[in-house]
Enzyme design. Structure first.
Site, PDB file in Angstrom:
ATOM      1  CD  GLU A  99      26.732 -33.794  26.771  1.00  0.00           C
ATOM      2  OE1 GLU A  99      27.595 -33.110  26.554  1.00  0.00           O
ATOM      3  OE2 GLU A  99      25.547 -33.868  26.326  1.00  0.00           O
ATOM      4  CB  CYS A 152      24.113 -35.457  22.546  1.00  0.00           C
ATOM      5  SG  CYS A 152      24.876 -35.740  20.887  1.00  0.00           S
TER       6      CYS A 152
END
Ligand code: SF4
Length: 340
Positions: free
Chosen positions: A89, A327
């Site tokens: 990501e 995250c």
């Protein structure tokens, strides 16, 4: 096939020499890859047809397009990029006067911090320098980016050589020529490579602190058993922070766990006259994590108490809450979907 993205100018010069290509091809490749950000050899129009063919038969450029993007109401965007060992990501965080990209450096992570979704994924592999810099160069908002934080998935000091290659490309005159003061690399406290980083790089350092007490920190961050925070701070104190370069400490505030006056006193004692900043981050519930989220009033009180002790502490605005911007959440979902 080997990819060119992530190679330094010197490595491209070597590659060009190996294939008996004209010397100036290395400079052309650097410009196409890093400045013009083209994704295919066919688009490198000032290379001869034969050179383009040779390159495409033996290499890839290394550009990989994102597979999904989630956009928050506040403008934060979370991109999911494919990588060799899974998905990673990159979070784009626009603000009034700047735009920050939060970059990943590993697929998963070995550190197993108890509050982190990436930690729960386990470790799948280091990202290559190409896959790290692809998140930056291949971001649709690349032109807007002003700041870079290596705080996404993974522990940067555990993928040290590739991080240093990327920083070299970002800050060298032949590369992106960015100021190192715009770049911050985080660590949970891997002392040996953190020391190297302080010596070998001019970029900012951020340390995940989260508790100044050994036993308590060890409960949420197993790395504390190997590298206690007191030793991490001691190593940081040995470095000269008087220039433009900054050191900061990330502190996720968990209600009733690490937000008492005792914590304020110990933080003041340990950080003392060090020229640094403490970034307070409000904990938001993560699936499977049994910790409480503080209110904004709790956060403000804690910040004020630190400031009263002479510690510069600020509350980091929570961004992208509606898209699970912590995250590891998006890539975990992608991984689970792949395994279905
Ligand atoms: Fe790894 Fe950072 Fe998550 Fe800790 S917080 S497990 S170091 S990604």
């Amino acid at each position: 096939m080997k990819s060119l993205l992530g190679m330094s100018f010197a490595e491209l010069q070597e590659l060009v020499a190996q294939h008996n290509l004209p010397k100036f091809t290395a400079k052309q490749l650097v410009e196409w890859l890093y400045l013009k950000r083209v994704k295919t050899f066919d688009d490198m129009t000032n290379l001869s047809k034969a050179t383009r063919q040779l390159l495409s038969e033996n290499y890839t450029t290394g550009y990989r397009d994102f597979v999904t993007v989630q956009e928050s109401r506040d403008g934060t965007k979370k991109y999911l990029f494919p990588a060799e060992d899974g998905f990673i990501e990159a979070a784009y965080i626009p603000e009034k006067e700047r735009a920050t990209l939060c970059v990943s450096c590993q697929v998963g992570c070995k550190m197993n911090c108890q509050f982190c979704q990436t930690g729960k994924q386990g470790f799948q592999g280091n990202l290559s320098a190409g896959d790290i810099i692809n998140q930056i160069l291949n971001l649709p908002e690349f032109e807007n980016l002003s700041n870079f934080v290596f705080m996404g998935m993974g522990e940067p000091m555990d993928n040290y050589d590739n991080i240093m290659r990327v920083l070299d490309i970002m800050t060298s005159e032949w590369g992106l020529a960015m100021s190192p003061t715009r770049i911050t690399v985080s660590t949970s406290g891997l002392i040996p490579n953190m020391k190297r980083f302080m010596q070998e790089s001019r970029c900012n350092l951020a340390v995940s602190l989260h508790s100044p007490f050994h036993d308590e920190r060890a409960k949420i961050m197993p790395i504390e058993n190997k590298f206690p925070i007191s030793e991490v701070i001691h190593a940081i104190r040995q470095h000269d922070w008087s220039g433009q370069r900054r050191v900061s400490f990330e502190y996720i505030v968990f209600k009733g766990f690490n937000d008492s006056q005792r914590h304020v006193n110990e933080l003041a004692k340990q950080l003392g006259p060090l020229r640094c900043r403490v970034n307070l981050i409000r904990f938001h519930a993560v699936p499977g994590v049994d910790m409480q989220s503080p209110t904004m009033d709790d956060m403000t009180r804690f910040r004020d108490r630190l400031n009263d002790k002479g510690i510069i502490a600020t509350i980091r605005a929570s961004r992208g809450q509606d898209i699970n911007a912590a995250c590891g959440l998006l890539s975990t979902a992608a991984k689970e979907k792949q395994e279905e």
